[in-house]
Design an enzyme around this catalytic site. Structure first.
Site, PDB file in Angstrom:
ATOM      1  N   ASN A  10       0.855  -1.193   0.000  1.00  0.00           N
ATOM      2  CA  ASN A  10       0.000   0.000   0.000  1.00  0.00           C
ATOM      3  C   ASN A  10       0.890   1.242   0.000  1.00  0.00           C
ATOM      4  OD1 ASN A  10      -1.870   2.011   0.418  1.00  0.00           O
ATOM      5  ND2 ASN A  10      -2.378   1.382   2.526  1.00  0.00           N
ATOM      6  N   TRP A  11       0.967   1.885  -1.151  1.00  0.00           N
ATOM      7  CA  TRP A  11       1.870   3.049  -1.279  1.00  0.00           C
ATOM      8  C   TRP A  11       1.278   4.323  -0.694  1.00  0.00           C
ATOM      9  CZ3 TRP A  11       3.867   2.718  -7.064  1.00  0.00           C
ATOM     10  CH2 TRP A  11       4.547   1.501  -7.230  1.00  0.00           C
ATOM     11  N   LYS A  12       0.005   4.282  -0.378  1.00  0.00           N
ATOM     12  CA  LYS A  12      -0.690   5.472   0.148  1.00  0.00           C
ATOM     13  C   LYS A  12      -0.508   6.661  -0.814  1.00  0.00           C
ATOM     14  CE  LYS A  12      -0.215   3.443   4.629  1.00  0.00           C
ATOM     15  NZ  LYS A  12      -0.287   3.576   6.062  1.00  0.00           N
ATOM     16  N   HIS A  95      -9.882   1.025   4.963  1.00  0.00           N
ATOM     17  CA  HIS A  95      -8.581   1.225   5.589  1.00  0.00           C
ATOM     18  C   HIS A  95      -8.732   2.220   6.742  1.00  0.00           C
ATOM     19  CE1 HIS A  95      -4.461   2.598   6.194  1.00  0.00           C
ATOM     20  NE2 HIS A  95      -4.090   1.456   5.649  1.00  0.00           N
ATOM     21  N   GLU A  97      -7.135   4.704   7.663  1.00  0.00           N
ATOM     22  CA  GLU A  97      -6.995   6.122   7.300  1.00  0.00           C
ATOM     23  C   GLU A  97      -8.281   6.640   6.648  1.00  0.00           C
ATOM     24  OE1 GLU A  97      -3.291   5.636   5.214  1.00  0.00           O
ATOM     25  OE2 GLU A  97      -2.381   5.104   7.136  1.00  0.00           O
ATOM     26  N   GLU A 167      -5.669  -5.057  10.601  1.00  0.00           N
ATOM     27  CA  GLU A 167      -4.727  -3.953  10.739  1.00  0.00           C
ATOM     28  C   GLU A 167      -5.033  -3.160  12.003  1.00  0.00           C
ATOM     29  OE1 GLU A 167      -2.622  -2.837   6.935  1.00  0.00           O
ATOM     30  OE2 GLU A 167      -4.390  -1.576   7.048  1.00  0.00           O
ATOM     31  N   GLY A 173       1.809   2.572  10.587  1.00  0.00           N
ATOM     32  CA  GLY A 173       2.693   3.720  10.416  1.00  0.00           C
ATOM     33  C   GLY A 173       3.394   4.162  11.682  1.00  0.00           C
ATOM     34  N   SER A 212       2.996  -1.723  10.253  1.00  0.00           N
ATOM     35  CA  SER A 212       4.440  -1.624  10.481  1.00  0.00           C
ATOM     36  C   SER A 212       5.198  -2.916  10.157  1.00  0.00           C
ATOM     37  CB  SER A 212       4.723  -1.194  11.919  1.00  0.00           C
ATOM     38  OG  SER A 212       4.238   0.118  12.136  1.00  0.00           O
ATOM     39  N   GLY A 233       2.819  -1.056   4.307  1.00  0.00           N
ATOM     40  CA  GLY A 233       2.687   0.292   3.779  1.00  0.00           C
ATOM     41  C   GLY A 233       4.073   0.853   3.512  1.00  0.00           C
ATOM     42  N   GLY A 234       4.650   1.504   4.528  1.00  0.00           N
ATOM     43  CA  GLY A 234       5.964   2.129   4.396  1.00  0.00           C
ATOM     44  C   GLY A 234       7.011   1.207   3.771  1.00  0.00           C
TER      45      GLY A 234
HETATM   46  P1  PGA Z   1       2.486   0.591   7.508  1.00  0.00           P
HETATM   47  O1  PGA Z   1       1.051   0.716   6.789  1.00  0.00           O
HETATM   48  O2  PGA Z   1       3.081  -0.706   7.054  1.00  0.00           O
HETATM   49  O3  PGA Z   1       3.264   1.792   7.031  1.00  0.00           O
HETATM   50  O4  PGA Z   1       2.237   0.586   8.968  1.00  0.00           O
HETATM   51  C1  PGA Z   1       0.190  -0.379   6.668  1.00  0.00           C
HETATM   52  C2  PGA Z   1      -1.117   0.060   6.085  1.00  0.00           C
HETATM   53  O5  PGA Z   1      -1.528   1.201   6.305  1.00  0.00           O
HETATM   54  O6  PGA Z   1      -1.790  -0.699   5.372  1.00  0.00           O
END
Ligand code: PGA
Length: 258
Positions: A10-12, A95, A97, A167, A173, A212, A233-234
């Site tokens: 997930n590149w956001k 998600h 966010e 999640e 994050g 994470s 994500g990251g």
């Molecule tokens: P993260 O993000 O690995 O940066 O914690 C995961 C996600 O939001 O799906």
């Protein structure tokens, strides 16, 4: 559950179309294709058409990070699952966010799940508790509410074909990733609740973990019972880390049929 591990990056809201294209170009060269791992990229919406033309579809599949639930009409600025059809195989729904920053509620999430299925896109429903809810021992109840809220419009057969991403909000994050035994418990709870609501067969659906995840921690989750893959994500924006995660998935799936 599946013997094939699912890794969804997930590149956001990161990378321009040009940067996304360059990144995938280098990633593709370095990545070994493993039959027991499905690698999915969820870039920003703008990069999807370019990447859909560029990628080797045997190596990567694409996912949308978001979409609107109506198929077409006067919804300025929105993109529908109907418009994404043919571009993506998967789409994230709910998600944290989207839930917390954009205040998406169960009603939106439920409508999106149905829209994805209606348009031949596999939704990845994200669920998870906040730190406060965990400290109050409410994890199971929160998962229950989010599953009921998100899945209410789907049939058992449709539920069986979707993906759920566990999640925990406090792990996203933050670098504060969940302990594998907590993930195991949460994933078991998700499957139990799905079985109760939709039957045994549906509870065999794919459940992945996100929050994470790093190259170093990936293996411990991928070996955790009930976990079919990861949603980094990251780490998915760093070529070495992402490659390490994919290799960990390959190792964890070894010996099982692809
Ligand atoms: P993260 O993000 O690995 O940066 O914690 C995961 C996600 O939001 O799906």
């Amino acid at each position: 559950m599946s013997d094939k591990k699912l890794i969804v990056g997930n590149w956001k809201m990161n990378l321009t179309v040009h940067e996304a294209s360059l990144y995938v170009h280098t990633l593709e060269k370095e990545l070994t294709t493993h039959r027991n791992v499905e690698v999915v990229l969820a870039p920003g919406m703008l990069a999807l058409p370019t990447l859909a033309l560029q990628i080797d579809h045997k190596k990567f599949k694409l996912a949308a990070q978001n979409f609107y639930w109506r198929d077409e009409g006067a919804f300025t600025g929105e993109v529908s699952a109907h418009q994404l059809h043919g571009l993506v195989k998967y789409a994230l729904v709910g998600h944290s966010e989207r839930r917390h920053v954009f205040h998406e509620g169960d009603k939106d999430i439920r409508a999106k799940m149905q829209a994805a299925v209606r348009n031949g896109i596999t939704p990845i429903l994200c669920v998870g508790e906040t730190a406060h809810e965990r400290s109050e021992n409410e994890t199971d109840a929160v998962l229950h509410d989010q599953l009921i809220g998100g899945l209410a419009n789907l049939t058992s057969e449709e539920v069986e074909a979707i993906v759920i991403a566990y999640e925990p909000v406090w792990a996203i994050g933050t670098g504060n990733n969940a302990a594998p035994h907590d993930v195991e418990a949460a994933v078991a709870s998700i499957r139990r609740q799905i079985e109760h609501l939709y039957g045994k067969k549906a509870s065999d659906l794919r459940v992945i973990y996100g929050g994470s995840v790093s190259g170093a921690s990936a293996g411990s989750y991928l070996r955790t019972p009930g976990v079919d893959g990861l949603l980094p994500g990251g780490a998915s924006l760093k070529k070495e880390e992402f490659t390490e995660i994919i290799e960990a998935a390959h190792k964890a799936g070894k010996g099982k049929k692809a």
